[in-house]
Write a protein that holds these residues in place. Structure first.
Motif, PDB file in Angstrom:
ATOM      1  N   UNK A 287       0.726  -1.290   0.084  1.00  0.00           N
ATOM      2  CA  UNK A 287       0.086  -0.016  -0.014  1.00  0.00           C
ATOM      3  C   UNK A 287       0.889   1.177   0.101  1.00  0.00           C
ATOM      4  N   UNK A 288       2.117   1.181   0.544  1.00  0.00           N
ATOM      5  CA  UNK A 288       3.050   2.264   0.814  1.00  0.00           C
ATOM      6  C   UNK A 288       3.406   2.599  -0.746  1.00  0.00           C
ATOM      7  N   UNK A 289       3.866   1.550  -1.263  1.00  0.00           N
ATOM      8  CA  UNK A 289       4.173   1.620  -2.779  1.00  0.00           C
ATOM      9  C   UNK A 289       3.057   2.594  -3.670  1.00  0.00           C
ATOM     10  N   UNK A 290       1.811   2.050  -3.507  1.00  0.00           N
ATOM     11  CA  UNK A 290       0.954   2.584  -4.362  1.00  0.00           C
ATOM     12  C   UNK A 290       0.410   4.096  -3.923  1.00  0.00           C
ATOM     13  N   UNK A 291       0.453   4.244  -2.669  1.00  0.00           N
ATOM     14  CA  UNK A 291       0.214   5.776  -2.171  1.00  0.00           C
ATOM     15  C   UNK A 291       1.482   6.605  -2.225  1.00  0.00           C
ATOM     16  N   UNK A 292       2.780   5.969  -2.416  1.00  0.00           N
ATOM     17  CA  UNK A 292       3.906   6.709  -2.315  1.00  0.00           C
ATOM     18  C   UNK A 292       4.122   7.279  -1.078  1.00  0.00           C
ATOM     19  N   UNK A 293       3.885   6.374  -0.055  1.00  0.00           N
ATOM     20  CA  UNK A 293       4.185   6.714   1.561  1.00  0.00           C
ATOM     21  C   UNK A 293       5.349   6.101   1.746  1.00  0.00           C
ATOM     22  N   UNK A 294       5.800   6.377   3.093  1.00  0.00           N
ATOM     23  CA  UNK A 294       6.831   5.499   3.780  1.00  0.00           C
ATOM     24  C   UNK A 294       6.075   4.414   4.664  1.00  0.00           C
TER      25      UNK A 294
ATOM     26  N   UNK B  29      -6.472   4.027  -7.801  1.00  0.00           N
ATOM     27  CA  UNK B  29      -5.755   5.150  -6.956  1.00  0.00           C
ATOM     28  C   UNK B  29      -5.947   6.350  -7.787  1.00  0.00           C
ATOM     29  N   UNK B  30      -6.446   7.356  -6.789  1.00  0.00           N
ATOM     30  CA  UNK B  30      -7.013   8.503  -6.961  1.00  0.00           C
ATOM     31  C   UNK B  30      -5.594   9.652  -6.774  1.00  0.00           C
ATOM     32  N   UNK B  31      -5.430  10.441  -7.343  1.00  0.00           N
ATOM     33  CA  UNK B  31      -4.436  11.596  -7.154  1.00  0.00           C
ATOM     34  C   UNK B  31      -5.284  12.852  -7.139  1.00  0.00           C
TER      35      UNK B  31
ATOM     36  N   UNK C 228      -2.226  18.215  -7.785  1.00  0.00           N
ATOM     37  CA  UNK C 228      -0.825  18.330  -7.860  1.00  0.00           C
ATOM     38  C   UNK C 228      -0.208  16.969  -8.220  1.00  0.00           C
ATOM     39  N   UNK C 229      -0.885  15.979  -8.409  1.00  0.00           N
ATOM     40  CA  UNK C 229      -0.638  14.799  -9.087  1.00  0.00           C
ATOM     41  C   UNK C 229      -0.006  13.712  -7.906  1.00  0.00           C
ATOM     42  N   UNK C 230      -0.487  14.048  -6.853  1.00  0.00           N
ATOM     43  CA  UNK C 230      -0.009  13.401  -5.581  1.00  0.00           C
ATOM     44  C   UNK C 230      -1.020  12.222  -5.273  1.00  0.00           C
ATOM     45  N   UNK C 231      -0.579  10.982  -4.942  1.00  0.00           N
ATOM     46  CA  UNK C 231      -1.793  10.009  -4.831  1.00  0.00           C
ATOM     47  C   UNK C 231      -2.377  10.412  -3.593  1.00  0.00           C
ATOM     48  N   UNK C 232      -3.529  10.121  -3.355  1.00  0.00           N
ATOM     49  CA  UNK C 232      -4.534  10.417  -2.351  1.00  0.00           C
ATOM     50  C   UNK C 232      -5.289   9.237  -1.694  1.00  0.00           C
TER      51      UNK C 232
END
Length: 255
Positions: free
Chosen positions: A126-133, A223-225, A228-232
């Protein structure tokens, strides 16, 4: 190939009858019951299995096979100990419009029943999909989707806690999450990646939605962004195959 003059748009060619003309007996009965459904109209009670078997001169088991397919297709639905003619399927656009908007456009009353709202450390996938740590707190919001109090599906939404820190106190679980983001937090959506597939519900999902485990489901991963193009958000939406269809408008791709 000859097409009947009354061939409906989108209907099976030759009503599904092979060119050699040999069709299973249950399918012939199914077409007869389908014609009866059209005569009866939405909400009308279907005659009993015994009466239908006598009417169409088939065995009860042959008739049941025909009825099972019509139930799976959403043409019929169980009500108490009887079977009634079902209404048209809900049409949901494949877009960033919310479930609430799609249901209201068809004159139905949207609703949701909260199943789960909790936090947990974000796992690697999930972290990879949402670009989170990995390990940062994320919300899991799980709700049953309703239309006029009829259960239509099950939705799980995952979003970083830091983006919506007061979700547990400021958000009404039976309302639109997209509306909450826009109206309360000023967060708008940019674009999304979406994947649709056909699945069977798990025993838990079938219990929550109130359907047999063998009923085909439409599953959407999204996967919604933000703008600003950031995964939400990461959403898993499971819809009843007998009560839902999806629509979209296609445009030519740039050459």
């Amino acid at each position: 190939m000859e097409y009947p003059n009354d061939q409906a748009p989108g209907a099976p060619i030759r009503a599904g009858v092979p060119e050699h003309g040999r069709i299973p007996k249950y399918y012939a009965v199914k077409t007869q019951v389908a014609a009866l459904i059209e005569e009866l109209g939405e909400g009308e009670l279907l005659p009993t299995e015994r009466d239908l078997a006598v009417r169409f001169e088939v065995s009860r088991e042959t008739l049941r096979q025909a009825l099972r397919e019509l139930l799976l297709e959403g043409r019929l639905r169980r009500m108490g100990r009887g079977t009634v003619v079902a209404g048209p399927k809900l049409e949901q656009p494949l877009s960033l419009a919310s479930y609430t908007e799609g249901v209201r456009r068809q004159g139905r009353r949207p609703g949701r029943t909260l199943i789960t709202l909790d936090q947990f450390p974000c796992p690697p996938g999930l972290a990879a999909e949402l670009e989170l740590e990995r390990g940062v707190p994320v919300w899991h919001l799980e709700r049953v989707l309703l239309a006029d109090d009829e259960r239509m599906g099950l939705e799980s939404t995952y979003v970083e806690v830091a983006r919506v820190p007061k979700l547990a106190t400021d958000f009404e679980p039976d309302s639109s999450f997209y509306g909450y983001l826009h109206e309360r937090l000023g967060i708008g959506f940019g674009d999304a990646d979406e994947r649709l597939e056909t699945v069977l519900a798990t025993p838990r999902e079938a219990l929550l939605i109130g359907t047999p485990p063998a009923l085909p489901m439409l599953l959407i991963h999204r996967i919604s962004r933000d703008q600003r193009g950031r995964p939400l958000e990461r959403v898993r939406s499971l819809y009843r195959g007998d009560r839902f269809s999806f629509t979209t408008r296609l445009a030519p791709s740039p050459t």
